[in-house]
Design a protein around this motif. Structure first.
Motif, PDB file in Angstrom:
ATOM      1  N   ILE A 124       0.802  -1.048   0.015  1.00 17.97           N
ATOM      2  CA  ILE A 124      -0.053   0.156   0.105  1.00 17.97           C
ATOM      3  C   ILE A 124       0.897   1.366  -0.115  1.00 17.97           C
ATOM      4  O   ILE A 124       1.881   1.361   0.742  1.00 17.97           O
ATOM      5  N   LYS A 125       0.523   2.325  -0.694  1.00 16.47           N
ATOM      6  CA  LYS A 125       1.071   3.700  -0.807  1.00 16.47           C
ATOM      7  C   LYS A 125       0.306   4.620  -0.024  1.00 16.47           C
ATOM      8  O   LYS A 125      -0.887   4.573  -0.286  1.00 16.47           O
ATOM      9  N   THR A 126       0.953   5.200   0.993  1.00 22.72           N
ATOM     10  CA  THR A 126       0.205   5.979   1.683  1.00 22.72           C
ATOM     11  C   THR A 126       0.887   7.415   1.591  1.00 22.72           C
ATOM     12  O   THR A 126       2.003   7.689   1.798  1.00 22.72           O
ATOM     13  N   THR A 127       0.041   8.373   1.747  1.00 19.42           N
ATOM     14  CA  THR A 127       0.473   9.928   1.633  1.00 19.42           C
ATOM     15  C   THR A 127      -0.194  10.637   2.761  1.00 19.42           C
ATOM     16  O   THR A 127      -1.380  10.527   3.128  1.00 19.42           O
ATOM     17  N   ILE A 128       0.395  11.255   3.518  1.00 16.53           N
ATOM     18  CA  ILE A 128      -0.071  12.052   4.819  1.00 16.53           C
ATOM     19  C   ILE A 128       0.527  13.431   4.773  1.00 16.53           C
ATOM     20  O   ILE A 128       1.676  13.566   4.175  1.00 16.53           O
ATOM     21  N   ALA A 165       4.424  13.138   4.321  1.00 16.95           N
ATOM     22  CA  ALA A 165       5.259  11.950   4.327  1.00 16.95           C
ATOM     23  C   ALA A 165       4.554  10.962   3.076  1.00 16.95           C
ATOM     24  O   ALA A 165       3.183  11.068   3.226  1.00 16.95           O
ATOM     25  N   GLU A 166       5.321  10.365   2.305  1.00 17.81           N
ATOM     26  CA  GLU A 166       4.740   9.267   1.616  1.00 17.81           C
ATOM     27  C   GLU A 166       5.363   8.115   1.864  1.00 17.81           C
ATOM     28  O   GLU A 166       6.850   8.026   2.111  1.00 17.81           O
ATOM     29  N   MET A 167       4.738   6.969   2.090  1.00 17.18           N
ATOM     30  CA  MET A 167       5.221   5.708   2.621  1.00 17.18           C
ATOM     31  C   MET A 167       4.630   4.511   1.704  1.00 17.18           C
ATOM     32  O   MET A 167       3.557   4.599   1.340  1.00 17.18           O
TER      33      MET A 167
END
Length: 200
Positions: A124-128, A165-167
């Motif tokens: 999964i790619k997450t961006t906050i 932050a992109e994880m």
């Protein structure tokens, strides 16, 4: 003769008391005059301060009028309205340029995005994006661990008190699933809103 002088003295004393009552307690030494002078001084001080404030406002309005020469000279509200409109437009253009550019910068708005990465069930790619604060990295790690996930890639930037932050996260469970993605999104939203993580 003495009694007539005493009567005259009493008469004068009563007249003096009546005079003092009529003149607000002025006993002949100028108390009411002093009060009037103090109020005049306060009025003058206020007038000077107000004049300086108006001069500052007019100076800034004059600068704005130079930026918008096509507006009527004496229409102050229209000058201010135009300045606000232009600033909003500039801000919007800058935000659009930042989105189009390759710069990795945080935005002004809080963001939580969670998507599958290249159609893989467990990746999964997450961006906050949120306000920077002490313990933010720890909170992000806790949110990822709350769904038994493991971060394999991260990129962060902090500018002006905002962090982006992109994880890339690999979920611990073999099937991954919408439930885990939803839980991760809720956990990251709690981080962005600076709330305690709920037990999922």
């Amino acid at each position: 003769m003495l009694s007539s002088l005493q009567g005259c003295n009493g008469f004068l004393q009563r007249k003096l008391i009546d005079h003092q009552r009529k003149n607000g307690g002025d006993d002949g030494y100028g108390k009411s005059t002093i009060r009037k002078n103090k109020s005049k001084d306060a009025a003058v001080t206020h007038a000077v301060a107000e004049r300086k404030r108006r001069e500052r406002i007019n100076s800034h309005l004059h600068t704005l009028k130079k930026l918008f020469p096509y507006l009527p000279k004496k229409d102050k509200p229209r000058v201010l309205t135009e300045a606000v409109t232009q600033l909003k437009e500039l801000r919007k253009n800058v935000a659009q340029q930042l989105e189009l550019s390759s710069l990795f910068l945080p935005s002004e708005n809080d963001v939580v995005i969670v998507n599958y990465c290249d159609n893989e069930e467990r990746t999964i790619k997450t961006t906050i994006c949120c306000e920077d604060r002490p313990g933010l990295n720890r909170d992000i790690s806790s949110a990822i661990r709350s769904v038994q996930g493991r971060m394999i890639k991260a990129e962060m930037a902090t500018v002006g008190g905002r962090t982006k932050a992109e994880m890339v996260v690999v979920l611990g469970k073999a099937n991954g699933g919408e439930k885990d993605v939803g839980q991760l999104k809720r956990a990251l939203k709690a981080v962005v809103e600076n709330r305690a993580l709920e037990v999922l």
